[in-house]
Design a protein around this motif. Structure first.
Motif, PDB file in Angstrom:
ATOM      1  N   LEU A  97      88.939 -29.571 107.197  1.00 36.52           N
ATOM      2  CA  LEU A  97      88.724 -28.391 106.359  1.00 36.52           C
ATOM      3  C   LEU A  97      88.377 -28.862 104.950  1.00 36.52           C
ATOM      4  O   LEU A  97      89.203 -29.478 104.267  1.00 36.52           O
ATOM      5  CB  LEU A  97      89.987 -27.529 106.340  1.00 36.52           C
ATOM      6  CG  LEU A  97      89.959 -26.279 105.461  1.00 36.52           C
ATOM      7  CD1 LEU A  97      88.860 -25.316 105.902  1.00 36.52           C
ATOM      8  CD2 LEU A  97      91.315 -25.578 105.478  1.00 36.52           C
ATOM      9  N   ILE A 137      87.307 -27.945 101.142  1.00 28.70           N
ATOM     10  CA  ILE A 137      87.378 -26.867 100.152  1.00 28.70           C
ATOM     11  C   ILE A 137      86.667 -27.333  98.894  1.00 28.70           C
ATOM     12  O   ILE A 137      87.032 -28.357  98.301  1.00 28.70           O
ATOM     13  CB  ILE A 137      88.837 -26.491  99.827  1.00 28.70           C
ATOM     14  CG1 ILE A 137      89.552 -26.072 101.114  1.00 28.70           C
ATOM     15  CG2 ILE A 137      88.902 -25.378  98.798  1.00 28.70           C
ATOM     16  CD1 ILE A 137      90.782 -26.834 101.400  1.00 28.70           C
ATOM     17  N   TRP A 166      79.305 -23.669  99.420  1.00 26.41           N
ATOM     18  CA  TRP A 166      78.675 -24.748 100.180  1.00 26.41           C
ATOM     19  C   TRP A 166      77.229 -24.426 100.557  1.00 26.41           C
ATOM     20  O   TRP A 166      76.516 -25.287 101.086  1.00 26.41           O
ATOM     21  CB  TRP A 166      79.481 -25.009 101.456  1.00 26.41           C
ATOM     22  CG  TRP A 166      80.764 -25.747 101.191  1.00 26.41           C
ATOM     23  CD1 TRP A 166      81.984 -25.214 101.004  1.00 26.41           C
ATOM     24  CD2 TRP A 166      80.919 -27.169 101.074  1.00 26.41           C
ATOM     25  NE1 TRP A 166      82.920 -26.199 100.774  1.00 26.41           N
ATOM     26  CE2 TRP A 166      82.281 -27.417 100.816  1.00 26.41           C
ATOM     27  CE3 TRP A 166      80.042 -28.255 101.166  1.00 26.41           C
ATOM     28  CZ2 TRP A 166      82.798 -28.699 100.641  1.00 26.41           C
ATOM     29  CZ3 TRP A 166      80.545 -29.540 100.999  1.00 26.41           C
ATOM     30  CH2 TRP A 166      81.911 -29.755 100.737  1.00 26.41           C
ATOM     31  N   SER A 225      83.863 -19.883 105.510  1.00 23.78           N
ATOM     32  CA  SER A 225      84.679 -18.761 105.052  1.00 23.78           C
ATOM     33  C   SER A 225      83.793 -17.703 104.405  1.00 23.78           C
ATOM     34  O   SER A 225      82.637 -17.961 104.044  1.00 23.78           O
ATOM     35  CB  SER A 225      85.732 -19.249 104.054  1.00 23.78           C
ATOM     36  OG  SER A 225      85.114 -19.791 102.894  1.00 23.78           O
ATOM     37  N   SER A 236      84.897 -22.660 101.606  1.00 24.28           N
ATOM     38  CA  SER A 236      85.554 -23.519 102.601  1.00 24.28           C
ATOM     39  C   SER A 236      84.684 -23.627 103.841  1.00 24.28           C
ATOM     40  O   SER A 236      84.130 -22.622 104.297  1.00 24.28           O
ATOM     41  CB  SER A 236      86.925 -22.952 102.988  1.00 24.28           C
ATOM     42  OG  SER A 236      87.772 -22.855 101.863  1.00 24.28           O
ATOM     43  N   LEU A 257      84.372 -25.803 107.809  1.00 17.37           N
ATOM     44  CA  LEU A 257      85.126 -26.526 108.833  1.00 17.37           C
ATOM     45  C   LEU A 257      84.187 -27.510 109.520  1.00 17.37           C
ATOM     46  O   LEU A 257      83.174 -27.116 110.095  1.00 17.37           O
ATOM     47  CB  LEU A 257      85.690 -25.529 109.850  1.00 17.37           C
ATOM     48  CG  LEU A 257      86.922 -25.953 110.660  1.00 17.37           C
ATOM     49  CD1 LEU A 257      88.076 -26.314 109.745  1.00 17.37           C
ATOM     50  CD2 LEU A 257      87.333 -24.825 111.592  1.00 17.37           C
ATOM     51  N   TYR A 308      90.577 -31.552 100.872  1.00 19.39           N
ATOM     52  CA  TYR A 308      90.449 -31.495 102.335  1.00 19.39           C
ATOM     53  C   TYR A 308      91.821 -31.373 102.988  1.00 19.39           C
ATOM     54  O   TYR A 308      92.860 -31.727 102.422  1.00 19.39           O
ATOM     55  CB  TYR A 308      89.736 -32.743 102.850  1.00 19.39           C
ATOM     56  CG  TYR A 308      90.480 -34.035 102.574  1.00 19.39           C
ATOM     57  CD1 TYR A 308      91.365 -34.574 103.510  1.00 19.39           C
ATOM     58  CD2 TYR A 308      90.303 -34.717 101.366  1.00 19.39           C
ATOM     59  CE1 TYR A 308      92.053 -35.743 103.266  1.00 19.39           C
ATOM     60  CE2 TYR A 308      90.991 -35.887 101.104  1.00 19.39           C
ATOM     61  CZ  TYR A 308      91.860 -36.404 102.052  1.00 19.39           C
ATOM     62  OH  TYR A 308      92.544 -37.563 101.795  1.00 19.39           O
ATOM     63  N   GLN A 309      91.809 -30.851 104.209  1.00 20.53           N
ATOM     64  CA  GLN A 309      92.980 -30.778 105.082  1.00 20.53           C
ATOM     65  C   GLN A 309      92.530 -31.039 106.514  1.00 20.53           C
ATOM     66  O   GLN A 309      91.363 -30.822 106.861  1.00 20.53           O
ATOM     67  CB  GLN A 309      93.645 -29.390 105.002  1.00 20.53           C
ATOM     68  CG  GLN A 309      94.278 -29.087 103.661  1.00 20.53           C
ATOM     69  CD  GLN A 309      94.836 -27.670 103.591  1.00 20.53           C
ATOM     70  OE1 GLN A 309      94.362 -26.772 104.280  1.00 20.53           O
ATOM     71  NE2 GLN A 309      95.846 -27.469 102.754  1.00 20.53           N
ATOM     72  N   SER A 363      97.422 -26.280 106.889  1.00 20.55           N
ATOM     73  CA  SER A 363      96.047 -26.186 107.390  1.00 20.55           C
ATOM     74  C   SER A 363      95.946 -25.122 108.479  1.00 20.55           C
ATOM     75  O   SER A 363      94.944 -24.394 108.562  1.00 20.55           O
ATOM     76  CB  SER A 363      95.587 -27.536 107.931  1.00 20.55           C
ATOM     77  OG  SER A 363      96.347 -27.917 109.059  1.00 20.55           O
ATOM     78  N   LYS A 404      95.720 -21.819 106.780  1.00 17.65           N
ATOM     79  CA  LYS A 404      94.422 -21.679 106.125  1.00 17.65           C
ATOM     80  C   LYS A 404      93.351 -21.271 107.147  1.00 17.65           C
ATOM     81  O   LYS A 404      92.518 -20.395 106.888  1.00 17.65           O
ATOM     82  CB  LYS A 404      94.048 -23.019 105.494  1.00 17.65           C
ATOM     83  CG  LYS A 404      92.878 -22.954 104.534  1.00 17.65           C
ATOM     84  CD  LYS A 404      93.345 -22.583 103.136  1.00 17.65           C
ATOM     85  CE  LYS A 404      92.243 -22.759 102.109  1.00 17.65           C
ATOM     86  NZ  LYS A 404      92.689 -22.380 100.758  1.00 17.65           N
ATOM     87  N   GLN A 441      91.228 -17.753 106.790  1.00 17.57           N
ATOM     88  CA  GLN A 441      89.827 -17.797 106.380  1.00 17.57           C
ATOM     89  C   GLN A 441      88.857 -17.969 107.547  1.00 17.57           C
ATOM     90  O   GLN A 441      87.656 -17.720 107.384  1.00 17.57           O
ATOM     91  CB  GLN A 441      89.615 -18.936 105.372  1.00 17.57           C
ATOM     92  CG  GLN A 441      90.408 -18.757 104.080  1.00 17.57           C
ATOM     93  CD  GLN A 441      90.020 -19.776 103.036  1.00 17.57           C
ATOM     94  OE1 GLN A 441      89.248 -20.702 103.286  1.00 17.57           O
ATOM     95  NE2 GLN A 441      90.553 -19.622 101.833  1.00 17.57           N
TER      96      GLN A 441
END
Length: 772
Positions: free
Chosen positions: A72, A74, A79, A126, A131, A133, A170-171, A406, A409, A413
Motif C-alpha cells: 500500500l 500513500i 498518483w 483510492s 493511495s 495498491l 508504505y504498508q 494496513s 486501511k 479505502q
C-alpha cells in the motif's frame, strides 16, 4: 507389591549408565536444535492432503493465484499525475529485481491510465487518488522458510525507503504480510516469556521452597526436558507455527508443578530419616502412583491433540506429551543426584503445615455448598450450549499492530481482504444462454448484505456501453497479460469483514440458491474460507479429544480404585471447572476459536492430576478431623502447583497473538476453578469409611449398616481382635438379620445391636461403647 516394584524402578534409575544415557540424549538433542522447522505461513496450519487446499491450488493454476503480497503506497499528491506515475513505474522496476519477487501486477498502472473499468480500478486506487495498491507475486518457497521472510522484507524496506524523500509512505498487506507478523509474534513472545517465566517462578518458589539445591534441581529437570523436546522436534521436522510459542511456557509450568508435589513429600520423609537422599527416594515411592498416573493422563491428553487437522497443533500435543514423560523419568533419576548431602536444617521447614482450609466447617455446610455448585453448574451448562465455533484470522493481532493498521486501511479505502472466487460452468454454445444464468447470479449476489462488490465480464461490457472509446484500452490490457477470455468464466465476490461462521454461512447460502436455480456454479475458492472450515473442523476435533480424555480419566480411576462412585466423582470434579470457564467465556460474548478450542483438548489432562492426588492418597473419611488430617499434606502442594501453573499460563497474556492470549487466559481460569473444586467440593463428596467388621460379615447390605455404627466407636486394634469372632458368627449374623429384615425396624435394630455386642464382647469391648 506395587511399592516394591516402584522402589526397584526408582533404584534402577540411580545407576551411572542411566545418567550417561541422559548425557548422550542431551548431546543428540542439542544437535537437533538447528533443525527446528519454523513455519511462518498461514498455510502451515493446513495439511498438504487437505482436499479444500488441493482444490484451491488447482483453481489457482487455471485462473491465476491471488497475489500473496500487497504494498500500500500513500503519496503526498495524486498518483494520476505524470510525476507520480513515473515514481510508481520506477518502484515496480526495482521491486522486480529483488530475489523472490516473480511478478509485479501491472493492473495498478492500468487503473491510473484509465485502462480498466471503474469497478476494477476501485480495487487498486483510492477515491482521493492518494493511495494505490501494488500487488506482488512472491515465490511460494519464501513464505515457507522462516529465514527468507525477514530477508525479503528487509530488501523491500530498503527499496521503498529510498522514495521517502518524495513523500511516499508504505504498508504491507496480504498473506505474506500475515506470515511476517507470525514470525514477529514468535520472536516477541519468546523474548518476553523467558524472562517473565524466570522472574515469576523465582519469586513463587523462593517464597515457599527457600532451598537453592531444590530450586536448581527443579530448574535442571525443566531445562533438560525442554531441550530434549526441542531437539526431538528438530530431528523429526515437526512444524512450529506462531501458536508454538506457547510450548516452552506449558512445558516448564507443568514440570515445575510436578516437582512441587515431590518437594512436599520429600520434606515429610526428611523428618523421619534426616537423610536427603533416602528422603527423596521415599518421596518418589510414596508419590509414585499419583505421579505416574498424573503424568500418563497429562501426556495422553496432549497426545489427543493429534486429532486436530492442523499439523502445528498436532505437533504441539506431541511435544508436550513427550516432555511430560521425559520429566517423569528425569525426576526419578536427576532429583536424587541433586539432593544428596542435604540435611535437615533451619532452611528447610519440616513442620506440619498450617490449617489452610477448615474442612470441618466445610462439612458442616456440605449441603449448601453442593447445592450451590449444582445450581451454578446447571446455569453454566445452559450458557455453554449457546457457544458457537467462530473466529477471524485477520483479527489475531492488536489494533496498533502493523498488519491490523494496513488491514483497516484496505477496508476503508479499497475493497478489503475478504473475497471469494467462483467459476461459472455453463456449457451452452449460445452466448445468450450463458449470459442469462450469469445475470441472475450477479443480481442475487448484489442483493446480499455481505457483498461489497462483484466483478465479472459484465464490468467490461457495461464500461464499453457507457464509453465507446474505452474499447481502445483492450489492446493495453491484452499486452499486460490479462486474459479476458478466462475472466468470462470467473467471478470475484468482495465481502464485508466476516467471521468464520458468517463466511461459511454465506458460502452455503449461495450454493443452495445456485442449486435451486439450476445454475452450474463451482464451490467458493478462498484461503479465508479454507481457514474458516479448518477452524470449525479443529474445534470439533478438540471436542472429540476432550471426550476421549474424559473416558481415559474414568478408566484410570476405575482401575485404580475399583469404585464406580469415585469414577463419577473424578469426572465431575474435572468437568465442572471447564464447564464454568466456558460458561463465563460465553457470557462475556466470546466464541470457540482456534485458541479456546485447543484449551478443551489439553486442560483435562492437566487438572486431573490434583484430583488423582486426593482420590489416591486420602482415605475414605469418618469425619472432619480425619479429612483434615488426610488433606493436610496434600493442600500445600496443591496450592503451590496450581499457583505455579496459573502464573505460567497467565504469562501467555503477554503475547501479541490472540489465540495464545485466549489459551493462556482460559487455562489460568480453569486451573483456579479446578483448585477451588478440588479443595472445597471434592473432599465433601469423598465416601465415608466402611466398617471392617461389615467386610468380615460378608459385606451384605444389612450388616454394613450396623458395622458402620460399630466403627464409629471401635479402634483399629479392637477391630483386628474382633475379626476371628466375626468369622465364627458370620453365618448367624447373616441369617438372623435377613430374617428380621422385613419385620419392624425397631426390633431389627435391637437384635442387630445384640449381635454386634456378642461379636465384640470376647475382646472386652463394653456394650456402652457401641452407639446404636
Amino acid at each position: 507389591m506395587q511399592q516394591t516394584k516402584a522402589s526397584m524402578f526408582i533404584l534402577s534409575m540411580q545407576h551411572a549408565w542411566v545418567k550417561f544415557g541422559w548425557l548422550l540424549l542431551l548431546i543428540v538433542a542439542l544437535m537437533g536444535l538447528p533443525k527446528l522447522n519454523l513455519q511462518p505461513s498461514i498455510q502451515a496450519y493446513f495439511s498438504k492432503n487437505d482436499p479444500e487446499l488441493i482444490a484451491l491450488s488447482k483453481f489457482e493454476q487455471q485462473f491465476g493465484a491471488v497475489a500473496n503480497l500487497q504494498v500500500l503506497l500513500i503519496g503526498s499528491q495524486s498518483w494520476t499525475s505524470p510525476h507520480q506515475l513515473a515514481l510508481l513505474q520506477s518502484i515496480s522496476q526495482q521491486l522486480l529485481l529483488l530475489k523472490g519477487v516473480e511478478a509485479v501486477s501491472p493492473t495498478t498502472d492500468l487503473a491510473l491510465q484509465s485502462a480498466l473499468p471503474p469497478t476494477l480500478a476501485k480495487q487498486l486506487v483510492s477515491e482521493d487518488g492518494l493511495s494505490v495498491l501494488l500487488s506482488l507475486n512472491v515465490a511460494p518457497n519464501i513464505a515457507e522458510q522462516a529465514k527468507l521472510v525477514p530477508e525479503l522484507f528487509s530488501q523491500l524496506d530498503t527499496v521503498l525507503q529510498e522514495f521517502a524523500a518524495e513523500g511516499i509512505s508504505y504498508q504491507y498487506a496480504g498473506e505474506l504480510a500475515l506470515s511476517q507478523q507470525y514470525l514477529k509474534v514468535l520472536k516477541h513472545d519468546l523474548s518476553w516469556f523467558a524472562p517473565a517465566l524466570i522472574i515469576s517462578f523465582t519469586l513463587l518458589f523462593t517464597l515457599v521452597i527457600r532451598n537453592l539445591r531444590w530450586l536448581a534441581a527443579m530448574a535442571s529437570c525443566a531445562l533438560f526436558s525442554l531441550l530434549l523436546t526441542l531437539g526431538l522436534s528438530g530431528w523429526l521436522g515437526l512444524k512450529l507455527a506462531a501458536i508454538s510459542a506457547f510450548i516452552p511456557l506449558v512445558i516448564i509450568s507443568l514440570i515445575m508443578a510436578y516437582c512441587s508435589h515431590l518437594y512436599f513429600a520429600w520434606r515429610e520423609q526428611l523428618v523421619e530419616s534426616n537423610d536427603s537422599y533416602q528422603a527423596i527416594l521415599g518421596a518418589l515411592e510414596h508419590k509414585f502412583s499419583p505421579f505416574l498416573w498424573g503424568a500418563l493422563t497429562t501426556a495422553v491428553g496432549f497426545l489427543l491433540l493429534n486429532l486436530s487437522p492442523s499439523p502445528p497443533i498436532a505437533d504441539f500435543g506431541l511435544m508436550v506429551a513427550f516432555s511430560v514423560l521425559v520429566n517423569g523419568l528425569a525426576c526419578c533419576s536427576l532429583l536424587p543426584w541433586w539432593l544428596k548431602g542435604i540435611t535437615c536444617s533451619k532452611n528447610i521447614n519440616t513442620k506440619q503445615p498450617a490449617k489452610l482450609v477448615n474442612f470441618s466447617l466445610l462439612l458442616k455446610y456440605r449441603r449448601v455448598i453442593l447445592l450451590a455448585a449444582l445450581v451454578v453448574s446447571l446455569v453454566a451448562g445452559w450458557a455453554v450450549s449457546q457457544l458457537r465455533f467462530d473466529d477471524d484470522p485477520l483479527n489475531y493481532f492488536k489494533a496498533d499492530n502493523a498488519f491490523s493498521l494496513s488491514r483497516d486501511k484496505l477496508q476503508q479505502q479499497f475493497l478489503g481482504l475478504h473475497s471469494v472466487r467462483y467459476q461459472l460452468n455453463e456449457q451452452s454454445d449460445d452466448p445468450l444462454a450463458r449470459s442469462e444464468p450469469l445475470s441472475r447470479l450477479l443480481s442475487y449476489l448484489n442483493q446480499q448484505t455481505e457483498v461489497r462488490q462483484v466483478n465479472s465480464k459484465h464490468d467490461w461490457l457495461d464500461w464499453f456501453a457507457q464509453d465507446p472509446t474505452a474499447i481502445m484500452s483492450m489492446s493495453t490490457v491484452q499486452q499486460s497479460g490479462l486474459d479476458l477470455a478466462k475472466q468470462a468464466e470467473l467471478l470475484t465476490v468482495w465481502l464485508q469483514p466476516l467471521s468464520n461462521r458468517q463466511l461459511i454461512e454465506f458460502e452455503k447460502r449461495v450454493a443452495q440458491w445456485a442449486a435451486a436455480e439450476q445454475i452450474k456454479l463451482s464451490p467458493a475458492y478462498s484461503s479465508n474460507l479454507i481457514f474458516a472450515k479448518f477452524n470449525q473442523a479443529n474445534g470439533q476435533a478438540m471436542l472429540l479429544s476432550f471426550s476421549l480424555a474424559f473416558l481415559l480419566v474414568a478408566l484410570v480411576v476405575l482401575v485404580l480404585k475399583r469404585s464406580g462412585y469415585l469414577m463419577l466423582l473424578a469426572l465431575l470434579a474435572n468437568a465442572i471447572p471447564l464447564l464454568w470457564v466456558f460458561a463465563l467465556w460465553q457470557l462475556f460474548g466470546q466464541h470457540l476459536s482456534l485458541g479456546s478450542a485447543v484449551v478443551m483438548g489439553m486442560m483435562l489432562g492437566i487438572i486431573v492430576d490434583d484430583s488423582l492426588h486426593i482420590l489416591l492418597k486420602v482415605d475414605p473419611v469418618r469425619g472432619g478431623a480425619q479429612l483434615q488430617q488426610g488433606m493436610a499434606s496434600i493442600t500445600p502442594a496443591l496450592l503451590l502447583t496450581s499457583g505455579a501453573l496459573t502464573v505460567g499460563f497467565a504469562l501467555a497474556y503477554l503475547s501479541d497473538f490472540l489465540p495464545i492470549q485466549q489459551m493462556g487466559l482460559l487455562s489460568a481460569l480453569t486451573l483456579l476453578l479446578a483448585l477451588m473444586v478440588d479443595l472445597l467440593i471434592l473432599p465433601l463428596c469423598l465416601p465415608h469409611a466402611k466398617s471392617r467388621l461389615s467386610a468380615e460379615l460378608g459385606g451384605s447390605h444389612e450388616t454394613t449398616c450396623y458395622g458402620q455404627l460399630f466403627c464409629r466407636q471401635a479402634s483399629d486394634t479392637e477391630l483386628k481382635l474382633a475379626a476371628p469372632y466375626c468369622q465364627l458368627e458370620q453365618a448367624i449374623c447373616r441369617l438372623t438379620i435377613r430374617v428380621f429384615f422385613s419385620t419392624h425396624r425397631g426390633a431389627r435394630d435391637t437384635y442387630a445391636a445384640i449381635i454386634v455386642r456378642r461379636t465384640i464382647s470376647p475382646v472386652g469391648v463394653s456394650a456402652a461403647s457401641i452407639a446404636i
